[in-house]
Scaffold this active site. Structure first.
Site, mmCIF file in Angstrom:
data_model
loop_
_atom_site.group_PDB
_atom_site.id
_atom_site.type_symbol
_atom_site.label_atom_id
_atom_site.label_comp_id
_atom_site.label_asym_id
_atom_site.label_seq_id
_atom_site.Cartn_x
_atom_site.Cartn_y
_atom_site.Cartn_z
ATOM 1 N N ASP A 51 0.911 5.673 0.395
ATOM 2 C CA ASP A 51 0.211 6.750 1.086
ATOM 3 C C ASP A 51 -0.320 7.795 0.110
ATOM 4 O O ASP A 51 -0.005 7.775 -1.081
ATOM 5 C CB ASP A 51 1.161 7.440 2.069
ATOM 6 N N ARG A 58 10.200 7.916 3.436
ATOM 7 C CA ARG A 58 10.146 9.375 3.555
ATOM 8 C C ARG A 58 10.863 9.859 4.823
ATOM 9 O O ARG A 58 11.477 10.931 4.827
ATOM 10 C CB ARG A 58 8.695 9.840 3.537
ATOM 11 N N ARG A 108 0.834 -1.203 0.000
ATOM 12 C CA ARG A 108 0.000 0.000 0.000
ATOM 13 C C ARG A 108 0.873 1.260 0.000
ATOM 14 O O ARG A 108 1.908 1.295 0.653
ATOM 15 C CB ARG A 108 -0.926 0.013 1.218
#
Length: 255
Positions: free
Chosen positions: A51, A196, A49
């Site tokens: 974001d 990130r 998945r």
């Protein structure tokens, strides 16, 4: 019958991959398109998945169906019913024991930073912007402390629901190509915001605000509060998973 698909998407206008009740998601758009082609409700399972705002170069999904369609029909039919920011790249039969998530041996991400004084215009949806000069070699040297199997608690979002923070980073590199600084990372799996957060901690090193050794100390300290901020979603692209060749998937997702 089980079918695997390769999916490309621009994540800017989506709230992420996962289907949500309160906004647009890549999964919901894909399932709606596939359900139209199959003439029956269709749900998909993905390799990893992403974001809100994160892009996908070759996300892999699988779904089960008894609808009789050739692979070209799945690709073209789905693309005809998807928003222009999502495309099905390929489709093929897979065995019933293939699982897009659990059969994947690793996953790959690329983070792209536009490093110049002027903000981006044409590429604004696909890069992060850093106006201060970055030393990519220093960033690369700092990043090598993260390769191997470690507890990545220092780079884990507070909202992460993973059972534990141990992950194996197979490779991590930072390089400069003109005005762009590119971070490539491959791991067996990733924590929420892990890439990130790693990039956000490499940036101070690249700017000369922190030492090369700082990243290693963050890893050892396991304290998210003292690591760098979460880097912008726009620069992150999920390149795709890797599977063993015996699954017979396209070269771009096989090893």
């Amino acid at each position: 019958m089980r079918i695997a698909l390769g999916i490309e998407y621009d994540g800017t206008d989506f709230l992420g991959w996962q289907r949500l009740s309160h906004g647009a998601s890549v999964q919901a758009s894909l399932e709606q398109a596939l359900s139209f082609v199959a003439a029956q409700p269709t749900t998909v399972t993905c390799a990893g998945r992403t974001d809100a705002g994160v892009h996908g170069r070759c996300q892999v999904v699988h779904f089960d169906t008894d609808a009789q369609r050739d692979m070209r029909a799945w690709v073209l039919g789905a693309c005809s019913n998807l928003p222009t920011t999502v495309a099905v790249l390929w489709a093929q039969h897979v065995s019933d024991d293939f699982h897009a998530r659990f059969s994947a041996r690793s996953r790959r991400y690329c983070y792209t930073i536009l490093n110049r004084a002027i903000r981006p215009a044409l590429d604004a949806r696909y890069v992060a912007w850093e106006r201060q000069p970055l030393d990519a070699q220093r960033m690369h040297a700092a990043a090598q402390a993260l390769t191997g199997e470690h507890d990545f608690s220092a780079f884990r979002a507070i909202s992460c629901q993973a059972a534990h923070a141990r992950r194996e980073v197979k490779q991590l590199s930072v390089r400069r190509e003109g005005d762009h600084v590119i971070v490539d990372i491959e791991a067996n799996a990733f924590l929420h915001h892990m890439v990130r957060n790693i990039v956000g901690s490499l940036l101070p090193v690249g700017r000369g605000e922190e030492s090369v050794e700082w990243v290693a100390s963050l890893l050892a300290g396991r304290n998210r509060e003292v690591a760098g901020p979460t880097a912008a979603a726009s620069g992150l692209t999920f390149i795709g998973p890797r599977y063993e060749r015996h699954w017979g998937l396209p070269e771009e997702v096989s090893e």
